[in-house]
Design an enzyme around this catalytic site. Structure first.
Site, mmCIF file in Angstrom:
data_model
loop_
_atom_site.group_PDB
_atom_site.id
_atom_site.type_symbol
_atom_site.label_atom_id
_atom_site.label_comp_id
_atom_site.label_asym_id
_atom_site.label_seq_id
_atom_site.Cartn_x
_atom_site.Cartn_y
_atom_site.Cartn_z
ATOM 1 N N LYS A 154 17.312 22.959 15.808
ATOM 2 C CA LYS A 154 16.539 22.534 14.642
ATOM 3 C C LYS A 154 16.617 21.014 14.484
ATOM 4 O O LYS A 154 17.656 20.412 14.740
ATOM 5 C CB LYS A 154 17.083 23.184 13.364
ATOM 6 C CG LYS A 154 17.005 24.691 13.327
ATOM 7 C CD LYS A 154 17.589 25.228 12.025
ATOM 8 C CE LYS A 154 17.508 26.735 11.960
ATOM 9 N NZ LYS A 154 18.548 27.389 12.750
ATOM 10 N N ARG A 165 0.809 -1.220 0.000
ATOM 11 C CA ARG A 165 0.000 0.000 0.000
ATOM 12 C C ARG A 165 0.845 1.274 0.000
ATOM 13 O O ARG A 165 0.382 2.338 -0.370
ATOM 14 C CB ARG A 165 -0.904 0.040 1.236
ATOM 15 C CG ARG A 165 -1.886 -1.114 1.335
ATOM 16 C CD ARG A 165 -2.515 -1.145 2.713
ATOM 17 N NE ARG A 165 -1.476 -1.310 3.735
ATOM 18 C CZ ARG A 165 -1.646 -1.029 5.026
ATOM 19 N NH1 ARG A 165 -2.797 -0.544 5.465
ATOM 20 N NH2 ARG A 165 -0.664 -1.217 5.892
ATOM 21 N N TYR A 220 11.704 21.492 8.656
ATOM 22 C CA TYR A 220 12.430 21.525 9.920
ATOM 23 C C TYR A 220 11.589 22.082 11.055
ATOM 24 O O TYR A 220 10.732 22.924 10.868
ATOM 25 C CB TYR A 220 13.749 22.282 9.800
ATOM 26 C CG TYR A 220 13.692 23.697 9.283
ATOM 27 C CD1 TYR A 220 13.902 24.777 10.140
ATOM 28 C CD2 TYR A 220 13.471 23.969 7.938
ATOM 29 C CE1 TYR A 220 13.894 26.084 9.669
ATOM 30 C CE2 TYR A 220 13.454 25.263 7.458
ATOM 31 C CZ TYR A 220 13.665 26.323 8.334
ATOM 32 O OH TYR A 220 13.642 27.617 7.861
ATOM 33 N N LYS A 264 21.411 37.952 -0.473
ATOM 34 C CA LYS A 264 21.887 38.072 0.909
ATOM 35 C C LYS A 264 22.983 37.049 1.214
ATOM 36 O O LYS A 264 23.988 37.375 1.843
ATOM 37 C CB LYS A 264 20.703 37.890 1.860
ATOM 38 C CG LYS A 264 21.054 38.023 3.321
ATOM 39 C CD LYS A 264 19.824 38.029 4.205
ATOM 40 C CE LYS A 264 19.064 36.732 4.083
ATOM 41 N NZ LYS A 264 17.910 36.672 5.017
ATOM 42 N N ASP A 265 22.801 35.803 0.751
ATOM 43 C CA ASP A 265 23.778 34.758 1.061
ATOM 44 C C ASP A 265 25.112 34.953 0.335
ATOM 45 O O ASP A 265 26.101 34.332 0.695
ATOM 46 C CB ASP A 265 23.202 33.375 0.729
ATOM 47 C CG ASP A 265 22.151 32.928 1.733
ATOM 48 O OD1 ASP A 265 22.013 33.572 2.790
ATOM 49 O OD2 ASP A 265 21.460 31.930 1.453
ATOM 50 N N GLU A 275 7.000 7.157 11.953
ATOM 51 C CA GLU A 275 6.945 8.267 12.891
ATOM 52 C C GLU A 275 8.116 9.178 12.538
ATOM 53 O O GLU A 275 9.217 8.690 12.300
ATOM 54 C CB GLU A 275 7.134 7.777 14.331
ATOM 55 C CG GLU A 275 6.012 6.941 14.864
ATOM 56 C CD GLU A 275 6.280 6.447 16.294
ATOM 57 O OE1 GLU A 275 7.446 6.503 16.747
ATOM 58 O OE2 GLU A 275 5.330 6.000 16.934
ATOM 59 N N ARG A 277 21.269 27.232 0.498
ATOM 60 C CA ARG A 277 20.673 28.149 1.473
ATOM 61 C C ARG A 277 21.550 28.142 2.715
ATOM 62 O O ARG A 277 21.765 27.115 3.335
ATOM 63 C CB ARG A 277 19.250 27.708 1.814
ATOM 64 C CG ARG A 277 18.274 27.808 0.642
ATOM 65 C CD ARG A 277 16.860 27.426 1.082
ATOM 66 N NE ARG A 277 15.931 27.409 -0.023
ATOM 67 C CZ ARG A 277 15.146 28.437 -0.365
ATOM 68 N NH1 ARG A 277 15.211 29.565 0.311
ATOM 69 N NH2 ARG A 277 14.316 28.337 -1.384
ATOM 70 N N GLN A 291 7.784 25.574 16.305
ATOM 71 C CA GLN A 291 7.478 26.040 14.956
ATOM 72 C C GLN A 291 8.013 25.045 13.942
ATOM 73 O O GLN A 291 9.115 24.520 14.097
ATOM 74 C CB GLN A 291 8.122 27.419 14.726
ATOM 75 C CG GLN A 291 7.861 28.014 13.354
ATOM 76 C CD GLN A 291 8.375 29.446 13.233
ATOM 77 O OE1 GLN A 291 8.293 30.231 14.169
ATOM 78 N NE2 GLN A 291 8.886 29.783 12.064
ATOM 79 N N ASP A 292 7.216 24.757 12.908
ATOM 80 C CA ASP A 292 7.645 23.925 11.781
ATOM 81 C C ASP A 292 7.732 24.793 10.538
ATOM 82 O O ASP A 292 6.858 25.636 10.301
ATOM 83 C CB ASP A 292 6.646 22.794 11.526
ATOM 84 C CG ASP A 292 6.790 21.641 12.504
ATOM 85 O OD1 ASP A 292 7.457 21.816 13.536
ATOM 86 O OD2 ASP A 292 6.230 20.572 12.231
ATOM 87 N N HIS A 310 23.052 30.164 7.877
ATOM 88 C CA HIS A 310 22.216 31.074 8.644
ATOM 89 C C HIS A 310 22.221 30.737 10.130
ATOM 90 O O HIS A 310 22.356 29.572 10.514
ATOM 91 C CB HIS A 310 20.762 31.013 8.155
ATOM 92 C CG HIS A 310 20.611 31.317 6.699
ATOM 93 N ND1 HIS A 310 19.625 30.742 5.928
ATOM 94 C CD2 HIS A 310 21.301 32.130 5.869
ATOM 95 C CE1 HIS A 310 19.715 31.195 4.693
ATOM 96 N NE2 HIS A 310 20.728 32.034 4.624
#
Length: 196
Positions: free
Chosen positions: A80, A33, A140, A184-185, A38, A68, A56-57, A71
């Site tokens: 995280k 199927r 994350y 910015k990066d 989890e 990216r 927060q997700d 940071h």
């Protein structure tokens, strides 16, 4: 990695060379199927020493060659728990904890929809990832909300850190010209000029 791994429930936690950073392998159950797994269970993470409260997700979508990072939050640092639900990325963190014996060192691992691997990064690290697949969906969890005026950054190719970014598919050697960065990066400082 490997010899110090512990398993609780459907999660295997493997410490890395940097204290507090862990690779988390997740058991998936499949049949005709499809599959089920989890992706987080507070009790099992706490037993492994990860006792943070996620609040927060976040989710991003990126194309191949997008990098990216790196940071971090300055006054409101975040732990995280990162994973990929489509495609694959090379995920990296750099230790920015001033008193840490591994300050300025990095660890990384490949996260993909196929390997179900997660990466736990505690507070005090710069974080970034390079998309290896045609497209990647990156998810994350954070233990503090995002504060837009509290952003810090570190140059992705700082030679003093020496991150070994992987070669993109179709290329014979790593090519910085193939990397896609935000405006910015492209302008983050080097580690030795960070005002911390």
């Amino acid at each position: 990695m490997g010899q110090d791994s512990v398993t609780f429930g459907n999660f295997t936690f493997t410490p890395t060379a940097i204290d507090g950073v862990m690779v988390v392998d997740v058991k998936s159950y499949g049949d005709e199927r499809g599959a089920f797994m989890e992706t987080y269970k507070q009790e099992d993470f706490e037993r492994a020493g990860i006792g943070v409260r996620f609040v927060q997700d976040n989710q991003s979508v990126s194309t191949k060659g997008v990098l990216r990072g790196l940071h971090f939050q300055i006054e409101f640092p975040q732990s995280k728990l990162v994973r990929v639900v489509e495609g694959s990325v090379f995920d990296v963190c750099v230790d920015l904890r001033p008193q840490s014996p591994t300050y300025g060192q990095w660890v990384g691992c490949t996260l993909s929809a196929e390997n179900h691997r997660q990466f736990f990064i505690p507070r005090g690290f710069a974080h970034g990832f390079l998309v290896l697949s045609k497209r990647a969906v990156f998810c994350y969890k954070c233990d503090d909300v995002y504060h837009p005026n509290d952003e810090g950054g570190l140059m992705w190719n700082d030679p003093s850190i020496g991150i070994q970014w992987p070669v993109l598919e179709g290329e014979e050697t790593f090519c910085a010209d193939s990397i896609i960065l935000s405006e910015k990066d492209q302008h983050h400082p080097l580690l030795d000029t960070l005002d911390r």
